[in-house]
Enzyme design. Structure first.
Site, PDB file in Angstrom:
ATOM      1  N   GLU A  78       0.821  -1.208   0.000  1.00  0.00           N
ATOM      2  CA  GLU A  78       0.000   0.000   0.000  1.00  0.00           C
ATOM      3  C   GLU A  78       0.861   1.268   0.000  1.00  0.00           C
ATOM      4  OE1 GLU A  78      -3.602  -0.053   1.240  1.00  0.00           O
ATOM      5  OE2 GLU A  78      -3.855   2.024   1.888  1.00  0.00           O
ATOM      6  N   ASP A  79       1.906   1.282   0.798  1.00  0.00           N
ATOM      7  CA  ASP A  79       2.642   2.531   1.028  1.00  0.00           C
ATOM      8  C   ASP A  79       3.995   2.616   0.346  1.00  0.00           C
ATOM      9  OD1 ASP A  79       0.544   3.117   2.685  1.00  0.00           O
ATOM     10  OD2 ASP A  79       1.574   2.525   4.528  1.00  0.00           O
TER      11      ASP A  79
END
Ligand code: MN
Length: 423
Positions: A78-79
């Protein structure tokens, strides 16, 4: 701070129950550390502190190596730039699938929150380990919630109480469940939290010596009978006490505020211990429960009895074997320890075969295409809270929240239900 989690601490913990996986976990840490390089949490700490803590919580549950690797890598998709292929190449498809599963249900995006809630709930049907990682993730986020803005704190705390606490409860992960409850309560109602925790502390201090005496008496009697026993004292969590007080109970009347856990080796010793305890202290009628031959839906097993201690103070006593105790504290994740290498399949099979709510979940998922309706139904049918009602004789009856006096009458006896005219 001495209780700070470090890589060494994590690896030592893993070494204690699963030494073969240590190198793989070190590799996952290095990969996560590289990907999150330069990123910081709201606290100002390097980002890696978060996945490291999540992995540590999982290791406390004795999670398998792949699950801990996924815990370390859970925010990389996600990051960061990390790809599915890279995770598969460095580890395996199982780790990548777990990371993917956690990624899909991440974030607190407000506009997507109902879809997200649905994904969180349904994640349990794909691989229960996804939910366990998610619980560990939420626990660390809740432990560090002071660094978020106040409105966000309340929102996250509420979601925790409404979604994650019931999930933890259904999986029987009581340790995580009680901590999540108390942390949510602290942010949602800070004044009540303060009041209740102070009152509980005073009460505990007042009863400390008495509880220790009861513990010592039971211990020496059982040891004299040749039964090896381990006894632990426990105090109900703050939120649990608050809920009882809300129902107009007084602190001293909460039957499980003070509790003892009596742990023996074998099932038959549990019943023997029950007899010994009742011979020492008068039992409170209606509070004797046999969850050994009648386990709770989340597979919790134990004998419960509430006794009148000295000064007639109620003390709840839970009698169980060591294996039951592990399940009692860790719930579902205890199977990691019990089934070792086969745990993954055993856990999912257990969930499918034995968990009624698992079936209802799949049905609800097919029935409702609308996310709001789905979440509403799940909350209603699966996350129902129980209430405790006293009979005139002082027995306690458990009914689902929202039950009426008619349900109560039928629970006592069908005759009473059939013949009641007013209440
Ligand atoms: Mn996270």
């Amino acid at each position: 701070m001495g209780n700070e989690v470090t890589l060494e601490k994590l690896l030592n913990l893993v070494k204690s129950y699963n030494p073969d996986e240590v190198d793989k976990i070190r590799k996952a840490y290095e990969m996560a550390d590289n990907f999150h390089y330069g990123q910081r949490r709201n606290s100002g700490e390097p980002y890696i502190i978060h996945p490291l803590n999540v992995a540590y919580i999982l290791a406390e549950l004795h999670a398998d190596g792949n699950t801990i690797c996924a815990g370390l890598l859970h925010d990389t998709r996600e990051d960061t730039e990390a790809t599915w292929e890279e995770i598969v190449a460095e580890f395996n498809e199982e780790v990548a699938t777990l990371v993917e599963g956690v990624t899909k249900i991440s974030g607190y995006a407000s506009d997507r929150s109902l879809i997200n809630t649905r994904k969180i709930i349904m994640g349990i049907t794909t691989d229960v380990r996804i939910i366990i990682i998610k619980l560990a993730d939420r626990l660390h986020n809740m432990r560090t919630l002071q660094f978020k803005r106040p409105e966000k704190q309340k929102k996250i705390a509420l979601e925790t109480l409404e979604i994650f606490v019931p999930l933890a409860n259904y999986l029987g992960v009581y340790r995580i469940k009680s901590e999540l409850e108390d942390l949510s309560f602290f942010y949602l109602k800070p004044d009540s939290y303060k009041k209740v925790s102070e009152d509980v502390q005073v009460f505990q201090e007042q009863n400390k010596a008495m509880l220790e005496k009861v513990l010592a008496d039971i211990r020496s009697l059982l040891i004299n009978e040749g039964i090896p026993v381990e006894i632990k004292a426990r105090v109900k969590n703050i939120y649990g006490v608050y809920k009882q007080l809300e129902q107009n109970h007084q602190l001293k009347d909460i039957h499980d505020l003070l509790a003892l856990r009596v742990i023996v080796d074998e099932v038959k010793q549990c019943y023997y211990a029950l007899m010994v305890i009742h011979s020492l202290y008068r039992p409170f009628n209606g509070q004797i429960k046999d969850y050994i031959f009648n386990p709770k839906t989340n597979l919790y097993r134990s004998l419960h009895t509430t006794i009148f201690g000295p000064n007639d103070q109620l003390i709840q006593t839970r009698i169980r074997t060591h294996e039951m105790d592990r399940i009692g504290s860790y719930g579902f994740p205890a199977y990691w320890d019990i089934y070792k290498g086969e745990a993954r399949h055993k856990m999912q099979k257990l969930l499918t075969d034995k968990f009624q709510f698992f079936k209802s979940l799949t049905e609800l998922d097919e029935m409702f295409s609308d996310n709001a309706e789905f979440v509403e139904q799940v909350k209603k049918e699966l996350f129902t809270e129980n209430i405790h009602v006293y009979t005139p004789k002082g027995e306690v009856i458990e009914l689902p929240l929202g039950a009426t006096i008619i349900d109560f009458a039928y629970r006592i006896h069908t005759h009473i239900g059939d013949q009641m005219t007013c209440a």
